[in-house]
Design a protein around this motif. Structure first.
Motif, PDB file in Angstrom:
ATOM      1  N   UNK A 138      -1.137  -4.208  12.289  1.00 22.23           N
ATOM      2  CA  UNK A 138      -1.388  -5.316  11.360  1.00 22.23           C
ATOM      3  C   UNK A 138      -2.784  -5.191  10.754  1.00 22.23           C
ATOM      4  N   UNK A 139      -3.771  -4.921  11.599  1.00 21.58           N
ATOM      5  CA  UNK A 139      -5.152  -4.777  11.100  1.00 21.58           C
ATOM      6  C   UNK A 139      -5.263  -3.612  10.118  1.00 21.58           C
ATOM      7  N   UNK A 140      -4.646  -2.496  10.459  1.00 28.65           N
ATOM      8  CA  UNK A 140      -4.723  -1.326   9.587  1.00 28.65           C
ATOM      9  C   UNK A 140      -3.932  -1.550   8.303  1.00 28.65           C
ATOM     10  N   UNK A 141      -2.819  -2.259   8.398  1.00 32.61           N
ATOM     11  CA  UNK A 141      -2.048  -2.585   7.199  1.00 32.61           C
ATOM     12  C   UNK A 141      -2.865  -3.433   6.236  1.00 32.61           C
ATOM     13  N   UNK A 142      -3.629  -4.375   6.776  1.00 36.65           N
ATOM     14  CA  UNK A 142      -4.509  -5.173   5.922  1.00 36.65           C
ATOM     15  C   UNK A 142      -5.565  -4.298   5.260  1.00 36.65           C
ATOM     16  N   UNK A 143      -6.153  -3.410   6.037  1.00 38.78           N
ATOM     17  CA  UNK A 143      -7.189  -2.524   5.511  1.00 38.78           C
ATOM     18  C   UNK A 143      -6.646  -1.599   4.434  1.00 38.78           C
ATOM     19  N   UNK A 144      -5.409  -1.150   4.602  1.00 39.97           N
ATOM     20  CA  UNK A 144      -4.812  -0.159   3.704  1.00 39.97           C
ATOM     21  C   UNK A 144      -3.787  -0.786   2.761  1.00 39.97           C
ATOM     22  N   UNK A 145      -3.878  -2.089   2.548  1.00 36.77           N
ATOM     23  CA  UNK A 145      -2.845  -2.770   1.758  1.00 36.77           C
ATOM     24  C   UNK A 145      -2.783  -2.290   0.319  1.00 36.77           C
ATOM     25  N   UNK A 146      -3.887  -1.773  -0.206  1.00 31.24           N
ATOM     26  CA  UNK A 146      -3.918  -1.305  -1.599  1.00 31.24           C
ATOM     27  C   UNK A 146      -3.985   0.212  -1.705  1.00 31.24           C
ATOM     28  N   UNK A 147      -3.776   0.921  -0.607  1.00 31.28           N
ATOM     29  CA  UNK A 147      -3.880   2.385  -0.611  1.00 31.28           C
ATOM     30  C   UNK A 147      -2.539   3.008  -0.977  1.00 31.28           C
ATOM     31  N   UNK A 149       0.581   5.465  -1.461  1.00 31.29           N
ATOM     32  CA  UNK A 149       1.199   6.623  -0.809  1.00 31.29           C
ATOM     33  C   UNK A 149       2.478   6.975  -1.567  1.00 31.29           C
ATOM     34  N   UNK A 150       2.979   8.163  -1.302  1.00 32.64           N
ATOM     35  CA  UNK A 150       4.318   8.518  -1.744  1.00 32.64           C
ATOM     36  C   UNK A 150       5.280   8.169  -0.607  1.00 32.64           C
ATOM     37  N   UNK A 151       6.275   7.341  -0.914  1.00 33.11           N
ATOM     38  CA  UNK A 151       7.328   7.051   0.055  1.00 33.11           C
ATOM     39  C   UNK A 151       8.439   8.080  -0.125  1.00 33.11           C
ATOM     40  N   UNK A 152       8.934   8.587   1.001  1.00 32.60           N
ATOM     41  CA  UNK A 152       9.936   9.656   0.966  1.00 32.60           C
ATOM     42  C   UNK A 152      11.299   9.127   1.410  1.00 32.60           C
ATOM     43  N   UNK A 165       1.961  -1.179   3.294  1.00 34.22           N
ATOM     44  CA  UNK A 165       3.373  -1.547   3.268  1.00 34.22           C
ATOM     45  C   UNK A 165       4.153  -0.740   4.303  1.00 34.22           C
ATOM     46  N   UNK A 166       3.858   0.541   4.391  1.00 33.18           N
ATOM     47  CA  UNK A 166       4.510   1.407   5.384  1.00 33.18           C
ATOM     48  C   UNK A 166       4.181   0.946   6.807  1.00 33.18           C
ATOM     49  N   UNK A 167       2.898   0.705   7.070  1.00 32.56           N
ATOM     50  CA  UNK A 167       2.492   0.280   8.411  1.00 32.56           C
ATOM     51  C   UNK A 167       3.090  -1.072   8.766  1.00 32.56           C
ATOM     52  N   UNK A 168       3.256  -1.941   7.766  1.00 26.08           N
ATOM     53  CA  UNK A 168       3.867  -3.244   8.020  1.00 26.08           C
ATOM     54  C   UNK A 168       5.320  -3.091   8.453  1.00 26.08           C
ATOM     55  N   UNK A 169       6.005  -2.111   7.877  1.00 23.04           N
ATOM     56  CA  UNK A 169       7.385  -1.859   8.308  1.00 23.04           C
ATOM     57  C   UNK A 169       7.426  -1.461   9.778  1.00 23.04           C
ATOM     58  N   UNK A 170       6.464  -0.634  10.175  1.00 19.73           N
ATOM     59  CA  UNK A 170       6.399  -0.245  11.588  1.00 19.73           C
ATOM     60  C   UNK A 170       6.059  -1.457  12.452  1.00 19.73           C
ATOM     61  N   UNK A 171       5.123  -2.281  11.974  1.00 18.31           N
ATOM     62  CA  UNK A 171       4.726  -3.471  12.731  1.00 18.31           C
ATOM     63  C   UNK A 171       5.923  -4.383  12.970  1.00 18.31           C
ATOM     64  N   UNK A 172       6.775  -4.542  11.963  1.00 18.07           N
ATOM     65  CA  UNK A 172       7.974  -5.370  12.136  1.00 18.07           C
ATOM     66  C   UNK A 172       8.837  -4.849  13.275  1.00 18.07           C
ATOM     67  N   UNK A 173       9.053  -3.543  13.292  1.00 18.83           N
ATOM     68  CA  UNK A 173       9.898  -2.959  14.334  1.00 18.83           C
ATOM     69  C   UNK A 173       9.243  -3.112  15.701  1.00 18.83           C
ATOM     70  N   UNK A 174       7.942  -2.850  15.773  1.00 17.68           N
ATOM     71  CA  UNK A 174       7.238  -2.977  17.056  1.00 17.68           C
ATOM     72  C   UNK A 174       7.304  -4.419  17.562  1.00 17.68           C
ATOM     73  N   UNK A 175       7.157  -5.382  16.666  1.00 13.30           N
ATOM     74  CA  UNK A 175       7.254  -6.785  17.075  1.00 13.30           C
ATOM     75  C   UNK A 175       8.662  -7.125  17.560  1.00 13.30           C
ATOM     76  N   UNK A 176       9.676  -6.595  16.886  1.00 10.72           N
ATOM     77  CA  UNK A 176      11.043  -6.835  17.377  1.00 10.72           C
ATOM     78  C   UNK A 176      11.263  -6.157  18.727  1.00 10.72           C
ATOM     79  N   UNK A 177      10.712  -4.956  18.887  1.00 13.42           N
ATOM     80  CA  UNK A 177      10.791  -4.291  20.190  1.00 13.42           C
ATOM     81  C   UNK A 177      10.079  -5.104  21.263  1.00 13.42           C
TER      82      UNK A 177
END
Length: 494
Positions: A138-147, A149-152, A165-177
């Motif tokens: 979450x912290x890194x997603x905030x820091x990199x919110x405007x960075x 990337x190419x999504x594949x 945005x990418x890290x937030x997707x991971x954060x969602x999964x980790x929170x559900x886990x």
């Protein structure tokens, strides 16, 4: 010659009993002490043992704990297991009274209580690590919110997004886990003590009191289930497996992104090893360690669940000592993986130059051009898709960025529609810019700044709720430890 009538057979001793003894010594001895103390307090409070007898047993237990160098103990076969070793020491000191502590209990209910106590703190430790990872994401997603990337997708450049945005997707999964693991812990918080061998006892015990003193939420109700049910094992390891399946996929992305040909992810020098022979090499080998640690942990969780398959619904060694010890290894490997990933992801950065080059080379903003033609030119999406595809093919063939493909676009538009486009050169350039693409993806869950900020705020709220739930459990157990200390000390003073 081996005396086949004398227990234990030396091979059984070395292959089973000695390893079990070492496992209890390493993992369960302190919890065995707590069970002895709590059970003794309950026997006294219910009148099953009088004050004098209880005081003598309490004093003897204290002396045994103080006088035994547990680390130096080795299994001799004199006593079948750790339980009988302690009982033997009690009887040396107290005679027949030493056997009174075992009134209204069995190794059966004691064993599963020990295992749950050991799993409780391990599960809380892993939950804490998952929550720490979620917080770092979450912290890194905030820091990199405007960075950017190419999504594949399918291993090919697809669309622009942001690292946040990418890290937030991971954060969602980790929170559900984390929620799944959190939901598995209450099964560990139901105490088997009082089930005895399998049907409870004829003595007027208080199962609730022992559960309270040991920090459990309540007794596990059905006494047969206390001994036969292993869903606390299968449920825990099933929930525990999932983060490592999911995070293994993230690690694969990190390997792909950091490859020389892609170069999107910049791994700092502290997480890079060099080649012993090739001086140009930068090997981000922590990625490989995280990948295999995740795989090993998921496999160890599978072992635990599969070991329970097709076993009888009764007391059985398949769910006890050695199997439980095998499961503890999953916490060790999984804990290392989570700790490494929590340090790794925030330390990495995005290589902006390579991202821009890859975006230009792959025309990843072309979807927004098609969308704009639908909105501003009134085309159907299929028409717009054809114009955009023609434009993309032309600039890729010419080896130029999409932003320089206005002429090709105009030609393709006229061919498809039979008229000239209303988009000016400036309009076209703005439309195909990555910043425009990201800003216009402002629907809920998208990468646009406001949408991403709202999502991150929600993740933080979920994280706080999980921390609170865990804190309440830990506080209850700490209070129980204090209550047990007070109650046991009072016995010795009676």
């Amino acid at each position: 010659m081996i005396d086949l009538e004398k227990f234990p057979h030396p091979v059984y001793k070395e292959t089973v009993l000695a390893p079990l003894f070492e496992g209890v010594k390493a993992n369960h001895a302190a919890d065995m002490d707590a069970i002895n103390r709590a059970h003794l307090v309950m026997l006294n409070e219910t009148g099953i043992l009088n004050n004098g007898d209880a005081a003598q047993i309490a004093a003897a237990l204290t002396a045994i704990e103080a006088e035994t160098d547990r680390d130096a103990l080795t299994y001799t076969g004199e006593h079948e297991d750790w339980f009988f070793l302690v009982e033997s020491e009690l009887r040396k000191r107290l005679g027949d009274l030493g056997g009174a502590l075992h009134t209204a209990r069995s190794r059966n209910d004691m064993d599963h209580t020990l295992f749950k106590m050991a799993l409780r703190w391990r599960a809380e430790g892993m939950l804490s690590q998952l929550l720490a990872l979620a917080g770092a994401l979450i912290d890194t997603a905030q820091r990199e919110s405007a960075t950017p990337i190419v999504a594949y997708t399918h291993g090919q450049p697809a669309q622009p997004s942001t690292f946040g945005h990418y890290l937030s997707a991971i954060a969602e999964v980790v929170l559900r886990d984390a929620e799944r693991l959190n939901a598995a812990i209450p099964a560990l918080d139901l105490c088997p003590m009082g089930a005895a061998a399998i049907t409870t006892t004829g003595f007027p015990i208080s199962r609730e009191r022992v559960a309270d003193l040991l920090g459990f939420e309540a007794p596990l109700l059905n006494s047969y289930g206390c001994i036969a049910s292993v869903d606390y094992i299968t449920g825990l390891y099933s929930a525990m497996k999932l983060p490592f399946v999911h995070l293994g996929r993230v690690v694969q992305d990190m390997a792909f992104w950091s490859a020389f040909e892609v170069g999107q992810l910049a791994v700092p020098g502290s997480l890079v090893q060099i080649s012993s022979i090739m001086p140009q090499k930068r090997n981000p080998v922590p990625i490989e360690h995280m990948r295999h640690l995740a795989a090993v942990t998921a496999g160890r969780c599978d072992v635990m669940v599969d070991t329970m398959r097709n076993t009888p619904f009764t007391d059985m060694n398949d769910s006890e000592g050695e199997v439980q010890q095998a499961g503890y290894a999953a916490f060790e490997s999984g804990g290392r993986m989570l700790e490494l990933l929590t340090a790794f992801l925030p330390a990495c950065t995005i290589n902006a130059d390579r991202v821009r080059k890859n975006m230009d080379a792959a025309c990843v903003t072309i979807t927004e051009l098609a969308d704009t033609l639908v909105r501003d030119e009134g085309l159907t999406f299929r028409q717009a898709h054809e114009v955009a595809a023609t434009t993309a093919r032309a600039v890729i063939a010419a080896g130029t960025p999409l932003g320089g493909g206005y002429d090709a676009f105009c030609t393709g538009f006229a061919k498809e529609t039979g008229r000239d486009t209303k988009l000016s050169l400036d309009d076209f350039t703005t439309t195909v810019a990555p910043e425009t693409f990201i800003a216009r993806r402002d629907r809920s869950g998208g990468p646009a700044p406001q949408a991403l900020a709202e999502a991150i705020s929600g993740y933080s709220g979920t994280l706080d709720q999980l921390h609170t739930a865990q804190s309440l459990r830990i506080t209850r157990r700490e209070a129980a430890q204090s209550d047990l200390t007070v109650a046991f000390s009072a016995l010795q003073e009676s």
